[in-house]
Design a protein around this motif. Structure first.
Motif, PDB file in Angstrom:
ATOM      1  N   GLY A  89     -16.760  53.227  32.745  1.00  0.00           N
ATOM      2  CA  GLY A  89     -18.042  53.770  31.962  1.00  0.00           C
ATOM      3  C   GLY A  89     -18.478  55.085  31.801  1.00  0.00           C
ATOM      4  O   GLY A  89     -17.502  55.929  31.779  1.00  0.00           O
ATOM      5  N   GLY A  90     -19.577  55.508  31.246  1.00  0.00           N
ATOM      6  CA  GLY A  90     -19.886  57.460  31.299  1.00  0.00           C
ATOM      7  C   GLY A  90     -21.160  57.161  30.619  1.00  0.00           C
ATOM      8  O   GLY A  90     -21.683  56.358  30.842  1.00  0.00           O
ATOM      9  N   SER A  91     -22.240  58.769  31.226  1.00  0.00           N
ATOM     10  CA  SER A  91     -20.904  59.514  30.830  1.00  0.00           C
ATOM     11  C   SER A  91     -20.766  59.952  32.683  1.00  0.00           C
ATOM     12  O   SER A  91     -20.293  60.596  33.239  1.00  0.00           O
ATOM     13  CB  SER A  91     -21.694  60.653  30.121  1.00  0.00           C
ATOM     14  N   SER A  92     -21.645  59.118  33.261  1.00  0.00           N
ATOM     15  CA  SER A  92     -21.216  59.575  34.568  1.00  0.00           C
ATOM     16  C   SER A  92     -20.312  58.323  35.381  1.00  0.00           C
ATOM     17  O   SER A  92     -20.138  57.782  36.370  1.00  0.00           O
ATOM     18  CB  SER A  92     -22.764  59.564  35.647  1.00  0.00           C
ATOM     19  N   GLY A  93     -19.457  58.476  34.353  1.00  0.00           N
ATOM     20  CA  GLY A  93     -18.223  57.585  35.197  1.00  0.00           C
ATOM     21  C   GLY A  93     -17.158  58.170  36.646  1.00  0.00           C
ATOM     22  O   GLY A  93     -16.910  56.722  36.924  1.00  0.00           O
ATOM     23  N   GLY A  94     -17.309  59.562  37.235  1.00  0.00           N
ATOM     24  CA  GLY A  94     -16.449  60.238  38.326  1.00  0.00           C
ATOM     25  C   GLY A  94     -17.553  59.401  38.820  1.00  0.00           C
ATOM     26  O   GLY A  94     -17.023  58.639  40.368  1.00  0.00           O
TER      27      GLY A  94
ATOM     28  N   ASP B 224     -28.833  60.696  33.142  1.00  0.00           N
ATOM     29  CA  ASP B 224     -28.657  59.855  31.856  1.00  0.00           C
ATOM     30  C   ASP B 224     -29.577  59.939  30.632  1.00  0.00           C
ATOM     31  O   ASP B 224     -30.815  60.571  31.489  1.00  0.00           O
ATOM     32  CB  ASP B 224     -29.323  57.877  32.236  1.00  0.00           C
ATOM     33  N   ILE B 225     -29.365  59.606  29.199  1.00  0.00           N
ATOM     34  CA  ILE B 225     -29.884  60.472  28.157  1.00  0.00           C
ATOM     35  C   ILE B 225     -29.865  58.963  27.739  1.00  0.00           C
ATOM     36  O   ILE B 225     -30.589  58.901  26.435  1.00  0.00           O
ATOM     37  CB  ILE B 225     -28.945  61.663  27.493  1.00  0.00           C
ATOM     38  N   GLY B 226     -29.266  57.774  27.501  1.00  0.00           N
ATOM     39  CA  GLY B 226     -28.988  57.053  26.740  1.00  0.00           C
ATOM     40  C   GLY B 226     -28.334  55.600  27.487  1.00  0.00           C
ATOM     41  O   GLY B 226     -28.093  55.027  27.023  1.00  0.00           O
ATOM     42  N   GLY B 227     -28.227  56.188  28.862  1.00  0.00           N
ATOM     43  CA  GLY B 227     -27.618  55.040  29.984  1.00  0.00           C
ATOM     44  C   GLY B 227     -26.607  55.794  30.458  1.00  0.00           C
ATOM     45  O   GLY B 227     -25.681  54.549  31.367  1.00  0.00           O
ATOM     46  N   SER B 228     -26.282  56.931  30.696  1.00  0.00           N
ATOM     47  CA  SER B 228     -25.395  57.478  31.517  1.00  0.00           C
ATOM     48  C   SER B 228     -25.207  57.453  32.986  1.00  0.00           C
ATOM     49  O   SER B 228     -24.013  57.730  34.363  1.00  0.00           O
ATOM     50  CB  SER B 228     -25.041  59.083  31.731  1.00  0.00           C
ATOM     51  N   LEU B 229     -26.055  56.600  33.713  1.00  0.00           N
ATOM     52  CA  LEU B 229     -26.588  56.469  35.172  1.00  0.00           C
ATOM     53  C   LEU B 229     -26.724  54.765  34.937  1.00  0.00           C
ATOM     54  O   LEU B 229     -25.346  54.021  35.812  1.00  0.00           O
ATOM     55  CB  LEU B 229     -27.860  56.043  35.829  1.00  0.00           C
ATOM     56  N   ARG B 230     -26.814  54.161  34.190  1.00  0.00           N
ATOM     57  CA  ARG B 230     -26.565  52.995  33.896  1.00  0.00           C
ATOM     58  C   ARG B 230     -25.315  52.010  33.493  1.00  0.00           C
ATOM     59  O   ARG B 230     -25.079  50.790  33.339  1.00  0.00           O
ATOM     60  CB  ARG B 230     -27.534  51.855  33.067  1.00  0.00           C
ATOM     61  N   PHE B 231     -24.659  52.194  32.246  1.00  0.00           N
ATOM     62  CA  PHE B 231     -22.976  52.241  32.076  1.00  0.00           C
ATOM     63  C   PHE B 231     -22.285  52.407  32.952  1.00  0.00           C
ATOM     64  O   PHE B 231     -21.264  50.782  33.557  1.00  0.00           O
ATOM     65  CB  PHE B 231     -22.639  52.829  30.771  1.00  0.00           C
ATOM     66  N   PRO B 232     -22.139  53.321  33.803  1.00  0.00           N
ATOM     67  CA  PRO B 232     -21.111  53.504  35.234  1.00  0.00           C
ATOM     68  C   PRO B 232     -21.772  52.384  36.142  1.00  0.00           C
ATOM     69  O   PRO B 232     -20.981  52.293  36.503  1.00  0.00           O
ATOM     70  CB  PRO B 232     -21.053  54.828  36.254  1.00  0.00           C
ATOM     71  N   ALA B 233     -22.495  52.217  36.496  1.00  0.00           N
ATOM     72  CA  ALA B 233     -23.473  51.149  37.533  1.00  0.00           C
ATOM     73  C   ALA B 233     -22.613  49.945  36.827  1.00  0.00           C
ATOM     74  O   ALA B 233     -22.030  48.997  37.184  1.00  0.00           O
ATOM     75  CB  ALA B 233     -24.681  51.501  37.760  1.00  0.00           C
ATOM     76  N   ALA B 234     -22.864  49.079  35.545  1.00  0.00           N
ATOM     77  CA  ALA B 234     -22.791  48.090  35.006  1.00  0.00           C
ATOM     78  C   ALA B 234     -20.750  48.123  34.972  1.00  0.00           C
ATOM     79  O   ALA B 234     -20.342  46.476  35.296  1.00  0.00           O
ATOM     80  CB  ALA B 234     -23.113  47.709  33.448  1.00  0.00           C
TER      81      ALA B 234
ATOM     82  N   ALA C 242     -33.962  50.076  36.061  1.00  0.00           N
ATOM     83  CA  ALA C 242     -32.514  49.510  37.100  1.00  0.00           C
ATOM     84  C   ALA C 242     -31.525  48.590  36.399  1.00  0.00           C
ATOM     85  O   ALA C 242     -32.024  47.702  35.736  1.00  0.00           O
ATOM     86  CB  ALA C 242     -33.427  48.999  38.290  1.00  0.00           C
ATOM     87  N   CYS C 243     -30.466  48.684  36.655  1.00  0.00           N
ATOM     88  CA  CYS C 243     -29.447  48.140  36.201  1.00  0.00           C
ATOM     89  C   CYS C 243     -28.294  47.584  37.742  1.00  0.00           C
ATOM     90  O   CYS C 243     -28.216  48.676  38.557  1.00  0.00           O
ATOM     91  CB  CYS C 243     -28.517  49.019  35.904  1.00  0.00           C
ATOM     92  N   VAL C 244     -28.560  46.341  38.079  1.00  0.00           N
ATOM     93  CA  VAL C 244     -27.875  46.059  39.331  1.00  0.00           C
ATOM     94  C   VAL C 244     -27.125  44.630  39.538  1.00  0.00           C
ATOM     95  O   VAL C 244     -27.080  43.926  37.940  1.00  0.00           O
ATOM     96  CB  VAL C 244     -29.397  45.164  40.145  1.00  0.00           C
ATOM     97  N   PRO C 245     -25.927  44.426  39.897  1.00  0.00           N
ATOM     98  CA  PRO C 245     -25.017  43.580  39.490  1.00  0.00           C
ATOM     99  C   PRO C 245     -25.746  42.056  40.139  1.00  0.00           C
ATOM    100  O   PRO C 245     -26.201  42.274  40.693  1.00  0.00           O
ATOM    101  CB  PRO C 245     -23.420  43.992  40.361  1.00  0.00           C
ATOM    102  N   ALA C 246     -25.457  40.856  39.694  1.00  0.00           N
ATOM    103  CA  ALA C 246     -25.902  40.142  39.439  1.00  0.00           C
ATOM    104  C   ALA C 246     -25.235  38.671  39.171  1.00  0.00           C
ATOM    105  O   ALA C 246     -25.023  37.704  39.617  1.00  0.00           O
ATOM    106  CB  ALA C 246     -26.957  39.552  38.638  1.00  0.00           C
ATOM    107  N   ARG C 247     -23.854  39.301  39.696  1.00  0.00           N
ATOM    108  CA  ARG C 247     -22.816  38.450  39.154  1.00  0.00           C
ATOM    109  C   ARG C 247     -21.612  39.032  39.043  1.00  0.00           C
ATOM    110  O   ARG C 247     -21.053  39.834  38.265  1.00  0.00           O
ATOM    111  CB  ARG C 247     -22.513  37.225  37.936  1.00  0.00           C
ATOM    112  N   LEU C 248     -20.011  38.035  40.456  1.00  0.00           N
ATOM    113  CA  LEU C 248     -18.545  38.897  39.869  1.00  0.00           C
ATOM    114  C   LEU C 248     -17.864  37.239  39.220  1.00  0.00           C
ATOM    115  O   LEU C 248     -17.843  36.658  39.766  1.00  0.00           O
ATOM    116  CB  LEU C 248     -18.084  38.324  40.816  1.00  0.00           C
TER     117      LEU C 248
END
Length: 476
Positions: free
Chosen positions: A155-160, A177-187, A423-429
């Motif tokens: 993910g990115g941009s906060s992939g690290g 996060d400007i367009g998803g850069s916290l939530r993309f790496p979380a997902a 917020a972005c949270v895992p709901a399934r593996l």
């Protein structure tokens, strides 16, 4: 738990233990540094290790506590900082070779606020060039890998940041996060985050030579990626502390007034022209069931103007990028990032001139519609992406790649454009043909009510479980 396993603790557990004196900040720091040494070579998540600085900081915290000084709420908690934010004496390279010697003369507000709260910075995490991809790779530091395996982008941009915190390298990971850069790496990594709303977290880089564009100021926010949802309640009050260098920061408390009766949650599986994968649908059903069990009143809704707000928002941002950033991207960016921007500009045709100003103004139209809508539905449970997270370099695979990576992310950047918390949270593996991977959902909150979104994340996590536990078993 032995000292060597202290990296497994959540930020909440760590702070409780260090403040009580059950463990030292130095012991926690050593455990996290050892975990970084063991896990990071395969991930390349932390690209600037700060081991000696972290050790010195931990010893200072222990001495201060022993002398009777009060402990901050994050006393001894190991954190990482993304390389696009200023940390005194460190390079703010933003993943660009030409910027590798831009040394920060001071700390950004997020860094100083974390330090004031007692955190220990153990390293700086990777980002793509200019922090403008949903994948993390750059010519300066290379690719960050996902701890779940090479079948998933980090993910990115906060992939690290996302890869580090889920692998156990620090209990908190700073990102933005400007367009998803916290939530993309979380997902991508199965982490938890909340993208704060407009003006919630003070932002400023002492190394900057010019102010950011107005839309970037309105859409970009600083935040944290965590592996335990409750850690956001512990850490975000420190992050939102005021700083005079951000004159537009809104000094509101983290917790808002309790809402009367059961909280109404709008529920939707709407992904517009993009097909929803069965595992994403199942994750939404699981999240809904968790919220119902926790006492929320969940109702099906038709989200107002979401697709339009998303597309207008991205085209407007691309208009500002074209006007203010394109010369630097063309001169300093790699061939790969230039190819990606060429495709961005083709798919999300930038507004220009008067039309750009008109669409910047139209933000209020969409935000007003959602403000009125969220008087009835303070929370909205929705997809984040319509498909499981994509593989590395998907956005380099031409038009279809960019369409999957960002074109389908309407639910992501619409929230930045309107300035709403999400917020972005895992709901399934999901067990997919290429390997297991987490599936995250998104919770949109009423303006100023990030705390409500985090409460909902905790309710989902309490039923589904933390994704770091099966991940660590997989990592061995």
């Amino acid at each position: 738990m032995s000292n060597k396993d202290l990296w497994r603790l959540s930020a909440t557990e760590t702070a409780a233990s260090t403040i009580a004196g059950d463990v030292t900040a130095e012991a926690v720091t050593e455990a996290n540094l050892a975990r970084m040494e063991a896990a990071n070579p395969a991930l390349n998540a932390v690209v600037v290790p700060l081991a000696e600085e972290a050790r010195a900081r931990a010893r200072d915290l222990d001495r201060a506590r022993a002398a009777g000084a009060p402990c901050g709420p994050l006393h001894g908690v190991a954190v990482t900082i993304k390389i696009n934010v200023d940390q005194k004496g460190q390079a703010n390279s933003n993943g660009v070779v030409a910027l590798k010697d831009v040394i920060a003369p001071g700390d950004a507000p997020v860094v100083s606020n974390l330090l004031k709260a007692g955190a220990v910075v153990i390293g700086r995490t990777n980002t793509p060039e200019f922090s403008f991809r949903a994948d993390t790779d750059n010519p300066l530091f290379g690719r960050t890998n996902n701890p779940w395996g090479d079948h998933i982008s980090a993910g990115g941009s906060s992939g690290g940041a996302g890869a580090a915190v889920m692998a156990g390298i620090g209990a908190l990971a700073h990102g933005n996060d400007i367009g998803g850069s916290l939530r993309f790496p979380a997902a991508a990594n199965g982490a938890v985050t909340v993208k704060p709303g407009l003006s919630r977290v003070a932002a400023y880089n002492p190394s900057q030579t010019a102010e950011r564009g107005m839309l970037a100021q309105a859409m970009s926010v600083q935040g944290l990626i965590v592996r335990s949802a409750a850690d956001l309640h512990l850490s975000m009050p420190a992050l939102i502390a005021p700083d005079a260098r951000d004159p537009f920061h809104t000094p509101l408390p983290w917790r808002g007034e309790p809402l009367e009766g059961p909280i109404k949650v709008g529920f939707t599986k709407e992904t517009y022209e993009f097909e929803m994968h069965p595992e994403v649908s199942a994750a939404l059903d699981d999240a809904r069931a968790a919220l119902v069990d926790a006492g929320y009143q969940v109702e099906d809704i038709d989200p107002p103007l979401l697709r339009e707000a998303g597309m207008v928002g991205y085209r407007t941002l691309m208009g500002e990028v074209l006007a203010l950033m394109e010369p630097a991207i063309r001169a300093q960016g790699s061939a790969e990032i230039n190819d990606i921007f060429d495709e961005y500009f083709r798919q999300f045709v930038p507004y220009k001139d008067v039309e750009l100003l008109q669409m910047m103004a139209k933000r209020s139209y969409y935000a007003r519609a959602w403000s009125e809508f969220q008087q009835d539905y303070p929370l909205v449970l929705a997809p984040f992406l319509p498909q499981p997270f994509f593989g590395p370099d998907r956005d380099l695979e031409g038009a279809e790649g960019v369409r999957e990576v960002l074109g389908s992310a309407l639910w992501s950047y619409a929230m930045n454009y309107m300035g709403l918390p999400a917020a972005c949270v895992p709901a399934r593996l999901a067990n997919l043909p290429k390997g297991p991977q987490p599936i995250n959902v998104q919770i949109v909150a009423r303006r100023w009510r990030e705390d409500l979104a985090v409460d909902a994340c905790i309710a989902i996590e309490n039923r589904i479980g933390r994704m770091c536990d099966p991940l660590w078993t997989r990592m061995g």
